[in-house]
Scaffold this motif. Structure first.
Motif, mmCIF file in Angstrom:
data_model
loop_
_atom_site.group_PDB
_atom_site.id
_atom_site.type_symbol
_atom_site.label_atom_id
_atom_site.label_comp_id
_atom_site.label_asym_id
_atom_site.label_seq_id
_atom_site.Cartn_x
_atom_site.Cartn_y
_atom_site.Cartn_z
ATOM 1 N N GLN A 109 0.823 -1.206 0.000
ATOM 2 C CA GLN A 109 0.000 0.000 0.000
ATOM 3 C C GLN A 109 0.861 1.262 0.000
ATOM 4 N N VAL A 110 1.940 1.250 0.742
ATOM 5 C CA VAL A 110 2.847 2.403 0.776
ATOM 6 C C VAL A 110 3.479 2.611 -0.601
ATOM 7 N N ARG A 111 3.875 1.520 -1.247
ATOM 8 C CA ARG A 111 4.466 1.622 -2.581
ATOM 9 C C ARG A 111 3.450 2.191 -3.576
ATOM 10 N N HIS A 112 2.199 1.710 -3.525
ATOM 11 C CA HIS A 112 1.167 2.231 -4.420
ATOM 12 C C HIS A 112 0.907 3.716 -4.150
ATOM 13 N N ALA A 113 0.889 4.103 -2.882
ATOM 14 C CA ALA A 113 0.668 5.516 -2.542
ATOM 15 C C ALA A 113 1.827 6.373 -3.046
ATOM 16 N N LYS A 114 3.041 5.864 -2.914
ATOM 17 C CA LYS A 114 4.219 6.585 -3.399
ATOM 18 C C LYS A 114 4.156 6.749 -4.919
ATOM 19 N N ASN A 115 3.781 5.685 -5.632
ATOM 20 C CA ASN A 115 3.656 5.760 -7.089
ATOM 21 C C ASN A 115 2.560 6.733 -7.498
ATOM 22 N N ALA A 116 1.434 6.716 -6.784
ATOM 23 C CA ALA A 116 0.332 7.638 -7.099
ATOM 24 C C ALA A 116 0.764 9.082 -6.872
ATOM 25 N N THR A 117 1.521 9.328 -5.822
ATOM 26 C CA THR A 117 2.019 10.671 -5.550
ATOM 27 C C THR A 117 2.998 11.113 -6.632
ATOM 28 N N ALA A 118 3.873 10.218 -7.051
ATOM 29 C CA ALA A 118 4.823 10.551 -8.125
ATOM 30 C C ALA A 118 4.080 10.834 -9.426
ATOM 31 N N ASP A 119 3.044 10.038 -9.724
ATOM 32 C CA ASP A 119 2.240 10.286 -10.918
ATOM 33 C C ASP A 119 1.575 11.660 -10.851
ATOM 34 N N GLN A 120 1.045 11.995 -9.695
ATOM 35 C CA GLN A 120 0.393 13.296 -9.523
ATOM 36 C C GLN A 120 1.407 14.436 -9.686
ATOM 37 N N ASN A 121 2.605 14.234 -9.177
ATOM 38 C CA ASN A 121 3.660 15.231 -9.316
ATOM 39 C C ASN A 121 3.999 15.446 -10.786
ATOM 40 N N ARG A 122 4.137 14.343 -11.548
ATOM 41 C CA ARG A 122 4.420 14.467 -12.982
ATOM 42 C C ARG A 122 3.288 15.197 -13.704
ATOM 43 N N LEU A 123 2.058 14.879 -13.339
ATOM 44 C CA LEU A 123 0.906 15.529 -13.949
ATOM 45 C C LEU A 123 0.927 17.032 -13.679
ATOM 46 N N GLU A 124 1.255 17.416 -12.459
ATOM 47 C CA GLU A 124 1.323 18.841 -12.116
ATOM 48 C C GLU A 124 2.437 19.545 -12.878
ATOM 49 N N ARG A 125 3.574 18.877 -13.041
ATOM 50 C CA ARG A 125 4.660 19.479 -13.806
ATOM 51 C C ARG A 125 4.251 19.666 -15.258
ATOM 52 N N ALA A 126 3.599 18.664 -15.832
ATOM 53 C CA ALA A 126 3.133 18.788 -17.220
ATOM 54 C C ALA A 126 2.094 19.903 -17.338
ATOM 55 N N ARG A 127 1.241 20.037 -16.339
ATOM 56 C CA ARG A 127 0.264 21.134 -16.345
ATOM 57 C C ARG A 127 0.960 22.487 -16.300
ATOM 58 N N GLY A 128 2.024 22.581 -15.521
ATOM 59 C CA GLY A 128 2.778 23.831 -15.446
ATOM 60 C C GLY A 128 3.366 24.211 -16.793
ATOM 61 N N VAL A 129 3.904 23.226 -17.502
ATOM 62 C CA VAL A 129 4.440 23.483 -18.835
ATOM 63 C C VAL A 129 3.312 23.949 -19.754
ATOM 64 N N ARG A 130 2.155 23.297 -19.655
ATOM 65 C CA ARG A 130 1.007 23.700 -20.479
ATOM 66 C C ARG A 130 0.592 25.129 -20.175
ATOM 67 N N GLU A 131 0.544 25.489 -18.894
ATOM 68 C CA GLU A 131 0.151 26.846 -18.518
ATOM 69 C C GLU A 131 1.123 27.878 -19.074
ATOM 70 N N MET A 132 2.409 27.561 -19.024
ATOM 71 C CA MET A 132 3.409 28.480 -19.577
ATOM 72 C C MET A 132 3.229 28.594 -21.088
ATOM 73 N N ALA A 133 3.011 27.459 -21.753
ATOM 74 C CA ALA A 133 2.796 27.490 -23.197
ATOM 75 C C ALA A 133 1.556 28.300 -23.537
ATOM 76 N N LEU A 134 0.485 28.118 -22.792
ATOM 77 C CA LEU A 134 -0.746 28.874 -23.052
ATOM 78 C C LEU A 134 -0.533 30.372 -22.850
ATOM 79 N N ALA A 135 0.250 30.741 -21.844
ATOM 80 C CA ALA A 135 0.526 32.161 -21.600
ATOM 81 C C ALA A 135 1.269 32.760 -22.792
#
Length: 166
Positions: A29-55
């Protein structure tokens, strides 16, 4: 007669086994939670790039300021001339193209199934058929150098396969 010592020993063995199983379950369960958090972090970084591109896409002044502040004048002047557009529009197109790689990096980093990787390779192979995407991948100052080395190797292998077919 019941042997209470044997029953007690059996209970201890069962209790120990249950404890070990519980620890194993918690570790998973800890490993799955860690992977989910890492996935969410990657998603947020990709969103940040998108926001900069949109600006930059929606505001040529922001694009102009980015070009100047990062010292990208020559790169975007050359890219714009080749495409017949302004340096600011070239930056917008380049960032929009780069966003695809950032988005697919997020998928790559989260994917473990070979069919998903094959599908991702197919999509990236198609992207690299377009001259603008290929140029972004090969020369843009904010794609290859900012992405995970394993993903860069993954895309480069796709590109090498394309070049060997030509």
């Amino acid at each position: 007669h019941m042997n209470w010592e044997a029953i007690g020993a059996s209970g201890e063995i069962l209790g120990a086994a249950a404890f070990v199983l519980t620890l194993g379950y918690l570790a998973i369960q800890v490993r799955h939670a860690k992977n989910a958090t890492a996935d969410q972090n990657r998603l947020e970084r990709a969103r940040g790039v998108r926001e900069m591109a949109l600006a930059m896409i929606s505001n040529p002044e922001v694009a102009h300021d980015q070009i100047k502040s990062f010292g990208w004048e020559e790169y975007y002047e050359d890219l714009g001339k080749a495409a017949g557009i302004t340096p600011e529009r070239a930056l917008s197109v380049d960032w929009a193209n780069a966003y695809y790689f950032w988005m697919y990096w997020g998928q790559y980093a989260s994917t473990t199934h070979k069919d998903d990787l094959a599908e991702l390779a197919h999509v990236i192979d198609g992207l690299l058929d377009t001259p603008g995407m290929r140029k972004t991948w090969e020369t843009s100052p904010h794609t290859r150098g900012l992405l995970e080395p394993k993903f860069v190797e993954f895309v480069d292998a796709i590109l090498a396969g394309k070049d060997n077919k030509d």
